[in-house]
Design a protein around this motif. Structure first.
Motif, PDB file in Angstrom:
ATOM      1  N   GLU A  64       6.105  -3.837   3.430  1.00  0.00           N
ATOM      2  CA  GLU A  64       6.268  -3.206   4.725  1.00  0.00           C
ATOM      3  C   GLU A  64       6.236  -4.291   5.796  1.00  0.00           C
ATOM      4  OE1 GLU A  64       3.026  -0.497   5.193  1.00  0.00           O
ATOM      5  OE2 GLU A  64       1.520  -2.053   4.998  1.00  0.00           O
ATOM      6  N   LYS A  65       6.859  -3.991   6.920  1.00  0.00           N
ATOM      7  CA  LYS A  65       6.834  -4.928   8.034  1.00  0.00           C
ATOM      8  C   LYS A  65       5.664  -4.575   8.937  1.00  0.00           C
ATOM      9  CE  LYS A  65      11.191  -7.083   8.764  1.00  0.00           C
ATOM     10  NZ  LYS A  65      12.277  -7.347   9.691  1.00  0.00           N
ATOM     11  N   VAL A  66       4.827  -5.569   9.188  1.00  0.00           N
ATOM     12  CA  VAL A  66       3.683  -5.408  10.077  1.00  0.00           C
ATOM     13  C   VAL A  66       3.827  -6.450  11.173  1.00  0.00           C
ATOM     14  CG1 VAL A  66       1.173  -5.508  10.253  1.00  0.00           C
ATOM     15  CG2 VAL A  66       2.240  -4.629   8.161  1.00  0.00           C
ATOM     16  N   ASP A  67       3.985  -6.004  12.405  1.00  0.00           N
ATOM     17  CA  ASP A  67       4.186  -6.903  13.549  1.00  0.00           C
ATOM     18  C   ASP A  67       5.333  -7.880  13.302  1.00  0.00           C
ATOM     19  OD1 ASP A  67       2.048  -5.708  14.921  1.00  0.00           O
ATOM     20  OD2 ASP A  67       0.592  -7.064  13.990  1.00  0.00           O
ATOM     21  N   GLY A  68       6.421  -7.396  12.718  1.00  0.00           N
ATOM     22  CA  GLY A  68       7.602  -8.207  12.488  1.00  0.00           C
ATOM     23  C   GLY A  68       7.531  -9.124  11.277  1.00  0.00           C
ATOM     24  N   LEU A  69       6.440  -9.060  10.516  1.00  0.00           N
ATOM     25  CA  LEU A  69       6.260  -9.910   9.343  1.00  0.00           C
ATOM     26  C   LEU A  69       6.172  -9.034   8.103  1.00  0.00           C
ATOM     27  CD1 LEU A  69       5.640 -12.778   8.225  1.00  0.00           C
ATOM     28  CD2 LEU A  69       3.239 -12.242   8.544  1.00  0.00           C
ATOM     29  N   ARG A  70       6.993  -9.335   7.090  1.00  0.00           N
ATOM     30  CA  ARG A  70       6.976  -8.549   5.862  1.00  0.00           C
ATOM     31  C   ARG A  70       5.752  -8.917   5.047  1.00  0.00           C
ATOM     32  NH1 ARG A  70       9.667  -4.728   4.104  1.00  0.00           N
ATOM     33  NH2 ARG A  70      11.366  -5.189   5.510  1.00  0.00           N
ATOM     34  N   ARG A  71       4.995  -7.883   4.622  1.00  0.00           N
ATOM     35  CA  ARG A  71       3.798  -8.067   3.819  1.00  0.00           C
ATOM     36  C   ARG A  71       3.954  -7.279   2.543  1.00  0.00           C
ATOM     37  NH1 ARG A  71       0.292 -11.140   6.237  1.00  0.00           N
ATOM     38  NH2 ARG A  71      -1.370 -10.590   4.813  1.00  0.00           N
ATOM     39  N   TYR A  72       3.455  -7.839   1.462  1.00  0.00           N
ATOM     40  CA  TYR A  72       3.541  -7.232   0.129  1.00  0.00           C
ATOM     41  C   TYR A  72       2.140  -6.926  -0.351  1.00  0.00           C
ATOM     42  CZ  TYR A  72       8.194  -9.279   0.341  1.00  0.00           C
ATOM     43  OH  TYR A  72       9.467  -9.614   0.726  1.00  0.00           O
ATOM     44  N   ARG A  73       2.016  -5.878  -1.154  1.00  0.00           N
ATOM     45  CA  ARG A  73       0.723  -5.544  -1.751  1.00  0.00           C
ATOM     46  C   ARG A  73       0.979  -4.758  -3.036  1.00  0.00           C
ATOM     47  NH1 ARG A  73      -0.325  -0.302  -0.887  1.00  0.00           N
ATOM     48  NH2 ARG A  73       0.859   0.698   0.757  1.00  0.00           N
ATOM     49  N   ILE A  74      -0.042  -4.687  -3.870  1.00  0.00           N
ATOM     50  CA  ILE A  74       0.073  -3.893  -5.094  1.00  0.00           C
ATOM     51  C   ILE A  74      -0.175  -2.453  -4.700  1.00  0.00           C
ATOM     52  CG2 ILE A  74      -0.988  -3.396  -7.322  1.00  0.00           C
ATOM     53  CD1 ILE A  74      -1.461  -6.388  -7.634  1.00  0.00           C
ATOM     54  N   ALA A  75       0.854  -1.609  -4.906  1.00  0.00           N
ATOM     55  CA  ALA A  75       0.769  -0.204  -4.514  1.00  0.00           C
ATOM     56  C   ALA A  75       0.079   0.606  -5.602  1.00  0.00           C
ATOM     57  CB  ALA A  75       2.157   0.351  -4.254  1.00  0.00           C
TER      58      ALA A  75
END
Length: 77
Positions: A63-74
């Protein structure tokens, strides 16, 4: 990654384990954070997300958070 933020990964573990630990954090991780933790290039980090971590049974969310793409284990299968 700053010296004050250590990953919760025992020494002697693989770089992929370090990436997995970053992705397990509530805020996840950006590509740059994963690149800094592993010394991998951008395409290698993306390959690990799409290949090796999937084989370990993880679903990766981004997801994009404050214009930065972040990844996580869903989720884990």
């Amino acid at each position: 990654m700053s010296k004050s933020k250590k990953l919760a990964v025992p020494s002697g573990t693989s770089k992929l384990d370090h990436v997995e630990a970053l992705l397990r954090r509530p805020e996840g991780a950006s590509l740059d954070e994963m690149m800094n933790a592993t010394s991998w290039q951008r395409h290698s980090v993306r390959g690990a997300l799409a290949g090796a971590l999937k084989k370990r049974g993880h679903t990766i969310a981004s997801e994009k958070v404050d214009g930065l793409r972040r990844y996580r284990i869903a989720s884990d299968q």
